[in-house]
Design an enzyme around this catalytic site. Structure first.
Site, mmCIF file in Angstrom:
data_model
loop_
_atom_site.group_PDB
_atom_site.id
_atom_site.type_symbol
_atom_site.label_atom_id
_atom_site.label_comp_id
_atom_site.label_asym_id
_atom_site.label_seq_id
_atom_site.Cartn_x
_atom_site.Cartn_y
_atom_site.Cartn_z
ATOM 1 N N GLY A 9 0.834 -1.200 0.000
ATOM 2 C CA GLY A 9 0.000 0.000 0.000
ATOM 3 C C GLY A 9 0.868 1.250 0.000
ATOM 4 O O GLY A 9 0.514 2.283 0.544
ATOM 5 N N GLY A 12 -0.242 4.926 -0.679
ATOM 6 C CA GLY A 12 -1.308 5.502 0.150
ATOM 7 C C GLY A 12 -0.804 6.654 1.003
ATOM 8 O O GLY A 12 0.372 7.047 0.913
ATOM 9 N N ILE A 35 -1.039 -1.557 -5.746
ATOM 10 C CA ILE A 35 -1.802 -1.976 -6.933
ATOM 11 C C ILE A 35 -1.753 -0.871 -7.997
ATOM 12 O O ILE A 35 -2.049 -1.105 -9.162
ATOM 13 C CB ILE A 35 -3.256 -2.314 -6.538
ATOM 14 C CG1 ILE A 35 -3.922 -3.187 -7.609
ATOM 15 C CG2 ILE A 35 -4.060 -1.049 -6.246
ATOM 16 C CD1 ILE A 35 -5.092 -3.988 -7.107
ATOM 17 N N TYR A 153 -14.464 -2.093 7.758
ATOM 18 C CA TYR A 153 -13.045 -1.729 7.953
ATOM 19 C C TYR A 153 -12.614 -2.014 9.393
ATOM 20 O O TYR A 153 -11.581 -2.641 9.629
ATOM 21 C CB TYR A 153 -12.890 -0.260 7.615
ATOM 22 C CG TYR A 153 -11.606 0.418 7.989
ATOM 23 C CD1 TYR A 153 -11.584 1.426 8.946
ATOM 24 C CD2 TYR A 153 -10.407 0.102 7.342
ATOM 25 C CE1 TYR A 153 -10.402 2.096 9.264
ATOM 26 C CE2 TYR A 153 -9.229 0.778 7.653
ATOM 27 C CZ TYR A 153 -9.247 1.763 8.618
ATOM 28 O OH TYR A 153 -8.064 2.431 8.945
ATOM 29 N N ILE A 192 -5.790 10.426 11.043
ATOM 30 C CA ILE A 192 -4.480 10.986 10.704
ATOM 31 C C ILE A 192 -4.676 12.203 9.800
ATOM 32 O O ILE A 192 -5.461 12.166 8.847
ATOM 33 C CB ILE A 192 -3.590 9.956 9.992
ATOM 34 C CG1 ILE A 192 -3.279 8.777 10.935
ATOM 35 C CG2 ILE A 192 -2.287 10.597 9.511
ATOM 36 C CD1 ILE A 192 -2.444 7.662 10.288
HETATM 37 C C1 AKB Z 1 -10.862 6.280 8.542
HETATM 38 O O1 AKB Z 1 -11.485 7.314 8.750
HETATM 39 O O2 AKB Z 1 -11.360 5.267 8.046
HETATM 40 C C2 AKB Z 1 -9.404 6.227 8.944
HETATM 41 C C3 AKB Z 1 -9.296 5.728 10.327
HETATM 42 C C4 AKB Z 1 -9.889 6.465 11.447
HETATM 43 O O3 AKB Z 1 -8.704 4.681 10.536
HETATM 44 N N1 AKB Z 1 -8.832 7.551 8.801
#
Ligand code: AKB
Length: 336
Positions: A9, A12, A35, A153, A192
């Site tokens: 990655g 990124g 990728i 996620y 971040i």
């Molecule tokens: C997101 O918003 O998905 C990321 C995180 C908080 O891991 N920046």
């Protein structure tokens, strides 16, 4: 050749911060996998760039063997909002990609009788706070509290934290008697904020988007309420935590997963700091209920005392320094 590091990655947001910082140490050779084609700005820092899918086991095995990779920074992932638009693809990249890499690294490390440090960025999205009252009443959350994520996620990242621990401590425990070759280390990031790159697909993106919009002379319509509060850190501190964690002697680590953080702030506090520098930037709030629900499930602050205790973690930037010494000067330089 110095010790060889694989960064997945690589193209990124974190990759754009980590790769130049690793190159500056002048002790590693870097192999960048993504990728997509690696940005031209990153190419001078790396020994080799590989355009491939993290799911391609053959490519991964050949890289680990050909370059005798000693350290992996596995950054490849689909973030929270973009993952909700295609949960199955997110699961494929985030979980199968990580499982793939751990499995191949375990096999190569075993065959070649060497340790591979597997450094993994997790996220505050692994938390799932049930309601606003609980969020408001909670102190900074430790690593093991409210691990009930509501996004694909967050679920992916929580599972991969556990999978990494499995590969480093319990793999095939009924039949294997060898010490695992995997040294799995994980930092759990807050939102971040980078001055150099625009975020892509996160739900904490309102903070960096607000700042970058103002620097471009634009207004910003926030998709969360002004009172929305989560922890953040600026990219230099995120990179610092990764570089620090990877160097810690294993015997000092009492856990595999560590919270790290910089500061907590409401969307309004960030907007006020932006408007101090860009008074003409009109910042408004039109909450998107679905994205608001995700951010409301994340903690107001996280407890990073374990990282401080075990490996001396300390952020360089509180919110004031983040703006005055990093974000504003670097962003003005970017858009001048
Ligand atoms: C997101 O918003 O998905 C990321 C995180 C908080 O891991 N920046």
């Amino acid at each position: 050749m110095g010790e060889v590091i694989l960064v997945t990655g690589a193209n990124g947001e974190v990759g754009h911060g980590l790769i130049p910082a690793l190159a500056k140490l002048k002790k590693y050779d870097l192999v960048a996998l993504d990728i997509r084609e690696l940005d031209d700005t990153l190419k001078p820092h790396v020994h080799e760039t590989v355009v491939a899918d993290i799911l391609d086991k053959t490519v991964i095995e050949n890289l680990l063997k050909e370059h005798q990779i000693k350290i992996i920074f596995h950054l490849a992932a689909l973030l929270s909002s973009v993952a909700e638009n295609d949960p199955e693809r997110a699961h494929d990249v985030n979980v199968n990609g990580t499982a793939n890499l751990l499995s191949v690294a375990y096999r190569v490390g075993t065959e070649e009788k060497r340790t591979i440090k597997f450094t993994f960025p997790s996220t505050i999205a692994v938390y799932g706070i049930p309601d606003a009252k609980t969020k408001k009443g909670s102190r900074a959350l430790k690593e093991e509290e409210y691990n009930t994520p509501i996004t694909m996620y967050g679920i992916n990242k929580l599972y991969c934290e556990l999978l990494g621990k499995y590969y480093s401590s319990h793999y095939s425990q009924l039949t294997t008697h060898n010490v695992s070759p995997i040294d799995f280390r994980c930092v759990r990031f807050p939102g971040i904020i980078s001055a150099l790159t625009i975020p892509s697909g996160g739900t904490s993106d309102y903070a960096p988007e607000m700042i970058h919009s103002a620097a471009k002379g634009e207004g910003y319509e926030s998709f969360v309420r002004p009172d929305t509060v989560i922890p953040f850190m600026v990219m230099p501190d995120a990179v610092k935590s990764l570089l620090q964690l990877v160097e810690v002697p294993p015997e000092k680590l009492t856990q595999n997963v560590y919270n790290v953080s910089g500061f907590s702030a409401t969307a309004l506090e960030i907007a006020e700091l932006v408007n101090k520098v860009y008074p003409d930037s009109a910042i408004s709030y039109v909450p998107n209920p679905k994205r608001q629900k995700i951010v409301d499930s994340w903690p107001a602050s996280i407890d990073d005392s374990a990282a401080k205790r075990d490996w001396g973690w300390k952020p360089d930037y509180n919110i004031e320094r983040a703006f005055t010494e990093y974000l504003i000067p670097e962003i003005q330089n970017k858009y001048k």
